[in-house]
Scaffold this active site. Sequence first.
Site, PDB file in Angstrom:
ATOM      1  N   LYS A 191       0.537  -1.562  -0.200  1.00  0.00           N
ATOM      2  CA  LYS A 191      -0.473  -0.087   0.291  1.00  0.00           C
ATOM      3  C   LYS A 191       1.261   1.497   0.098  1.00  0.00           C
ATOM      4  CE  LYS A 191      -1.989   2.335   2.989  1.00  0.00           C
ATOM      5  NZ  LYS A 191      -2.423   4.342   2.673  1.00  0.00           N
ATOM      6  N   GLY A 244       7.735   5.322   8.201  1.00  0.00           N
ATOM      7  CA  GLY A 244       6.452   5.844   8.068  1.00  0.00           C
ATOM      8  C   GLY A 244       6.311   6.390   9.519  1.00  0.00           C
ATOM      9  N   THR A 248       2.664   5.869  14.064  1.00  0.00           N
ATOM     10  CA  THR A 248       2.093   4.893  13.457  1.00  0.00           C
ATOM     11  C   THR A 248       2.035   3.752  13.805  1.00  0.00           C
ATOM     12  OG1 THR A 248       1.604   6.512  11.289  1.00  0.00           O
ATOM     13  CG2 THR A 248       1.048   4.418  10.794  1.00  0.00           C
ATOM     14  N   GLU A 266      10.925   1.517  10.166  1.00  0.00           N
ATOM     15  CA  GLU A 266      11.672   2.548   9.191  1.00  0.00           C
ATOM     16  C   GLU A 266      11.027   3.818   9.611  1.00  0.00           C
ATOM     17  OE1 GLU A 266      14.770   2.236   8.451  1.00  0.00           O
ATOM     18  OE2 GLU A 266      14.797   0.535   8.544  1.00  0.00           O
ATOM     19  N   CYS A 300      13.588  12.195   5.445  1.00  0.00           N
ATOM     20  CA  CYS A 300      13.611  11.608   7.400  1.00  0.00           C
ATOM     21  C   CYS A 300      15.085  11.575   7.569  1.00  0.00           C
ATOM     22  CB  CYS A 300      12.953  10.090   7.360  1.00  0.00           C
ATOM     23  SG  CYS A 300      13.373   8.863   6.227  1.00  0.00           S
ATOM     24  N   GLU A 402       9.652  16.024  15.525  1.00  0.00           N
ATOM     25  CA  GLU A 402      10.362  16.054  14.169  1.00  0.00           C
ATOM     26  C   GLU A 402       8.715  17.240  12.913  1.00  0.00           C
ATOM     27  OE1 GLU A 402       8.860  12.247  11.584  1.00  0.00           O
ATOM     28  OE2 GLU A 402      10.479  12.623  10.908  1.00  0.00           O
TER      29      GLU A 402
END
Length: 498
Positions: A191, A244, A248, A266, A300, A402
């Site tokens: 996805k 992500g 999550t 990750e 990231c 972040e």
Amino acid sequence: MNTGTEPVTLTRKGDTSTMEKLHNYINGKLVAPQSGKYFDNYQPATGKVYSLIPDSGAADVQLAVDAANAAFPAWANTPAEKRAKIIMRIAALIERDLERLAKAESKDNGKPVELARRVDIPRAVSNFEFFATAVMHYASESHAMEDSAINYTLRQPIGVVGCISPWNLPLYLFTWKIAPALAAGNCVVAKPSEVTPMTAFLLSELCIEAGLPAGVLNIVHGTGPGAGQAIVEHPEIKAISFTGGTKTGAGIARTAAPMFKKLSLELGGKNPNIIFADCDFDQALKITMQSSFANQGQICLCGSRIFVERPIYEKFRDAFVAKTKELKPGNPGDEKTRLGAVVSQSHMEKILSYIDLAQQEGGKILAGGKRVMLDGEFSEGWYIEPTIIEGLAFDCRTNQEEIFGPVVSIMPFDTEEEALNMANSTSYGLAAIVWTQHLTRAHRVASKLQSGIVWINCWLLRDLRTPFGGVKQSGVGREGGFNALNFFTEAKNVCIKL
Ligand code: NDP
């Protein structure tokens, strides 16, 4: 190749009649979601809807899992060289369509087309090429017990695996997961982010053209809580590779861990960029512009906290501010644009709220700080000025959470120890950047930084064979090279008594 979709038409929200509907890719075919429902896909440059995304759910994931299960025995038993050939064909087709894919990525994500053409799409080609060839060199271990027994390790594909990726480097990160999973002989239910589904959809067309057997790769579009959650909780999906946000990732771990799924996570980062006074100043300045603002700061690996040694602090800060003021956001489709739009309205609002927070926390805006309104059809696009903030404490929220946008903070330091303390102060540990010409210090600092990746006198220099991943709340596990093939296989030890 266009497999039955209507042409893309730029239309305002509400008028969806002529818009392209993306399709799921299940069992080798492009299909509509079981619900028959779609939701809007926005173009960040204009803030307008331009295509429709299948709103898939558990029923679509079930079809994908059924197709993947049916395809698995034949794919797993296909010799690695033959799998590699098919995967190389996919790579060649992406390369053939590089221009079209780069434009699609730029339109869907808001990133400059120049960046998509130079980085994102070539990297998707490399991901497939790298793992197609890596699998042919993938050997397993053997352990002899003197003359009494010999052990050997079988590395077998897991079965059906799930790959879930974010919106910041859409095709780049999607293929970084899919390629090793397929090369190792698994079948995949994947996805992409609902925010940037377009190039994953175009990839499904290319997989059909490349002759990838039906069911080997299935791409299900939809929301995280809908299609994403259905993948994570499906009992027949044995492993989840996820990139992500940290929150999550924690939710995915909560669902998958009690089911004993293999998990690769990750996650987010808040990376330090430590600049010592003995650095190559010009190079540090040039690359710091990139590590701060490339892809609108939505990588990231961006260095969002800049620590500069006191003797060069003012000189570096002033030069960095001057260069940043020259960097103007513009239409991502324009060849000259180097800073595009951020990915969504809600993400823009989140970034702007952090700029407000920084000021409440005592920060001074040295450059940027505001939304930019461009002219004409781009007047409702989501653009933010590249922003530098000074005067913040290293442990305030702005410096700990972040932001994931074109926003950095800059702070002086006096000693190596102080720089390390500040650099290691966050709950994240993905990447770090160090600028120094002092060889011993470079090694010493690298070994003390709490992060999975350290770049010294460079940034984003990637060798796909190296371990990639973070420590602390930046993730669990490593991707890259044989790490990824190890993740996507199960090791079985066979012991034979002699
Ligand atoms: P999210 O965590 O919001 O989403 C990532 C993916 O997970 C998307 O496909 C999303 O779908 C899906 N998802 C959301 N909820 C669920 C759920 N409950 N179950 C299953 N899947 C779900 O991250 P973003 O897309 O916002 O990406 C930005 C984040 O990614 C940043 O934190 C960044 O640091 C991190 N990142 C980490 C990298 C690394 O290598 N460590 C590399 C790149 C980014 P949908 O989009 O449809 O909601």
